[in-house]
Design a protein around this motif. Structure first.
Motif, PDB file in Angstrom:
ATOM      1  N   SER A 123       4.736  16.313   9.025  1.00  0.00           N
ATOM      2  CA  SER A 123       5.588  15.510   9.905  1.00  0.00           C
ATOM      3  C   SER A 123       5.418  15.913  11.367  1.00  0.00           C
ATOM      4  CB  SER A 123       7.053  15.635   9.476  1.00  0.00           C
ATOM      5  OG  SER A 123       7.494  16.981   9.559  1.00  0.00           O
ATOM      6  N   HIS A 124       5.280  17.217  11.629  1.00  0.00           N
ATOM      7  CA  HIS A 124       5.037  17.670  13.002  1.00  0.00           C
ATOM      8  C   HIS A 124       3.736  17.083  13.543  1.00  0.00           C
ATOM      9  CE1 HIS A 124       7.815  21.469  13.056  1.00  0.00           C
ATOM     10  NE2 HIS A 124       8.434  20.372  12.661  1.00  0.00           N
ATOM     11  N   ALA A 125       2.693  17.122  12.688  1.00  0.00           N
ATOM     12  CA  ALA A 125       1.392  16.604  13.113  1.00  0.00           C
ATOM     13  C   ALA A 125       1.469  15.114  13.434  1.00  0.00           C
ATOM     14  CB  ALA A 125       0.346  16.857  12.028  1.00  0.00           C
ATOM     15  N   ILE A 126       2.193  14.364  12.600  1.00  0.00           N
ATOM     16  CA  ILE A 126       2.322  12.921  12.819  1.00  0.00           C
ATOM     17  C   ILE A 126       3.077  12.632  14.113  1.00  0.00           C
ATOM     18  CG2 ILE A 126       3.435  10.819  11.954  1.00  0.00           C
ATOM     19  CD1 ILE A 126       2.799  11.801   9.119  1.00  0.00           C
ATOM     20  N   VAL A 127       4.195  13.341  14.326  1.00  0.00           N
ATOM     21  CA  VAL A 127       4.999  13.115  15.528  1.00  0.00           C
ATOM     22  C   VAL A 127       4.223  13.475  16.787  1.00  0.00           C
ATOM     23  CG1 VAL A 127       7.058  13.863  16.785  1.00  0.00           C
ATOM     24  CG2 VAL A 127       7.201  13.380  14.340  1.00  0.00           C
ATOM     25  N   LEU A 128       3.531  14.627  16.757  1.00  0.00           N
ATOM     26  CA  LEU A 128       2.761  15.058  17.932  1.00  0.00           C
ATOM     27  C   LEU A 128       1.594  14.114  18.209  1.00  0.00           C
ATOM     28  CD1 LEU A 128       2.703  18.936  17.384  1.00  0.00           C
ATOM     29  CD2 LEU A 128       4.068  17.641  19.033  1.00  0.00           C
ATOM     30  N   GLN A 129       0.955  13.631  17.144  1.00  0.00           N
ATOM     31  CA  GLN A 129      -0.139  12.683  17.323  1.00  0.00           C
ATOM     32  C   GLN A 129       0.360  11.375  17.924  1.00  0.00           C
ATOM     33  OE1 GLN A 129      -2.045  11.277  13.716  1.00  0.00           O
ATOM     34  NE2 GLN A 129      -4.022  11.112  14.740  1.00  0.00           N
ATOM     35  N   GLU A 130       1.526  10.930  17.467  1.00  0.00           N
ATOM     36  CA  GLU A 130       2.100   9.696  17.999  1.00  0.00           C
ATOM     37  C   GLU A 130       2.498   9.874  19.459  1.00  0.00           C
ATOM     38  OE1 GLU A 130       2.880   5.745  17.777  1.00  0.00           O
ATOM     39  OE2 GLU A 130       2.010   7.019  16.218  1.00  0.00           O
ATOM     40  N   ARG A 131       3.037  11.039  19.799  1.00  0.00           N
ATOM     41  CA  ARG A 131       3.392  11.311  21.190  1.00  0.00           C
ATOM     42  C   ARG A 131       2.151  11.316  22.073  1.00  0.00           C
ATOM     43  NH1 ARG A 131       7.875  16.223  20.973  1.00  0.00           N
ATOM     44  NH2 ARG A 131       9.585  15.002  20.066  1.00  0.00           N
ATOM     45  N   LYS A 132       1.082  11.934  21.575  1.00  0.00           N
ATOM     46  CA  LYS A 132      -0.171  11.968  22.346  1.00  0.00           C
ATOM     47  C   LYS A 132      -0.703  10.556  22.558  1.00  0.00           C
ATOM     48  CE  LYS A 132      -4.796  13.993  22.445  1.00  0.00           C
ATOM     49  NZ  LYS A 132      -5.460  12.716  22.756  1.00  0.00           N
TER      50      LYS A 132
END
Length: 334
Positions: A123-132
């Motif tokens: 979930s962290h990876a998905i959120v950070l990727q979406e933010r990027k």
């Protein structure tokens, strides 16, 4: 796709995998029946999907970080207290497996915390990727707005420069010949009308730009008569390509601005098309060179044109300057 949708999609895809992973050790080492194994997979899949939902809901109220992780583990611990009763009395009964007493409480909790750790990482990876991705989109939008602002500034630099030269020409014609001045005013009116319309766009078709440059040359022909010659030889297949507005016209104007010419030594201008070795479609604007002794060499027009080309195409204009001629190659935009 938003981060919420991607999180739910990850929950649906990963929960069955986690369920199989969680129940497989019991099936392998405790020899549980196949039907009990399948039921156990389904049960754990539902549990891990609930873990996913809990973490997704927590993300709505708490940004990713150590606080969010602590809340997540606290919620999972609370959920597992309730699930443990089902695990002890329902799953063990249906699986028909005798689990050693020491493992009754420890295994489900350790397994759940391990799975929750994986959920947090994903979930962290998905959120950070979406933010990027969102940040990258904002950067692109800001770059586009910056380019538009720069183009507008460069266009504003062009307008006063052209109007000053046009009014100077008109002033000379009024003193010389009123009829020619009247004809010049009519052509100037059409020219300015096209200029105002084209000013709204950063690029125009080559056909439009050639018409614009031709009208400018006709105005100059009224004034200089036999002191200029012009050749336009452009392939018809190039006419639909794009070019920065006023590109050719500004180069033609510079030829008049910086050179001396007469009937005996006319200013020769050529506008030609070609295809280079890299298969780029090129427009060449060439003129003979006989520089005025006192010429203002600010280079504003050529510099502005080059900047506009770099903003639109990422390429610079190609200039060939020698004692006899001046030539500029412009790469057309497909």
């Amino acid at each position: 796709m938003s981060s919420q949708k991607r999180l739910y999609k990850a929950a649906l895809l990963s929960s069955p995998v986690m369920g199989i992973y969680g129940v497989t050790p019991m099936y392998i080492f405790m020899l549980a029946p196949l039907d009990s194994f399948l039921f156990g997979c389904l049960f754990l899949t539902c549990i891990f999907f609930c873990f996913w939902i809990a973490n997704i809901l927590i993300l709505r109220f708490q940004e990713i970080g150590w606080k969010r992780n602590m809340i997540s583990y606290g919620v999972i611990f609370t959920m597992m207290i309730g699930f443990n009763f089902l695990f002890q009395y329902k799953i063990k009964y249906l699986l028909a497996v005798e689990i050693p007493p020491k493992s009754d409480f420890i295994y489900p909790f350790l397994n759940s915390f391990a799975m929750n750790t994986i959920i947090l990482i994903i979930s962290h990876a998905i959120v950070l990727q979406e933010r990027k991705r969102s940040s990258d989109n904002k950067v692109i939008q800001l770059e586009d707005k910056n380019k538009e602002a720069q183009q507008e500034l460069l266009m504003q630099q062009f307008q006063p420069h052209f109007l000053f030269n046009a009014l100077s020409t008109l002033k000379s014609l009024i003193r010389k010949d009123a009829d020619e001045a009247e004809e010049y005013i009519l052509k100037l009116s059409d020219f300015l009308r096209f200029s105002i319309q084209a000013h709204k766009e950063s690029t125009v078709t080559l056909k439009q730009e050639l018409k614009f440059a031709t009208e400018y040359l006709e105005m100059q022909q009224i004034r200089f008569v036999d002191s200029i010659t012009c050749k336009i030889d452009v392939s018809e297949e190039f006419l639909s390509h794009k070019i920065p507005v006023f590109a050719i016209q500004s180069l033609v104007e510079n030829a008049f601005k910086h050179n001396t010419f007469s009937k005996e030594n006319p200013l020769q201008i050529s506008i030609l098309s070609k295809r280079d070795e890299f298969e780029n479609n090129i427009i060449t604007v060439w003129n003979t060179k006989s520089l005025k002794r006192q010429t203002e060499k600010s280079g504003t027009g050529l510099t502005s044109l080059n900047q506009r080309f770099e903003l639109l195409t990422g390429k610079s204009i190609e200039i060939t300057d020698n004692e006899e001629s001046f030539c500029v190659n412009l790469v057309l935009i497909a």
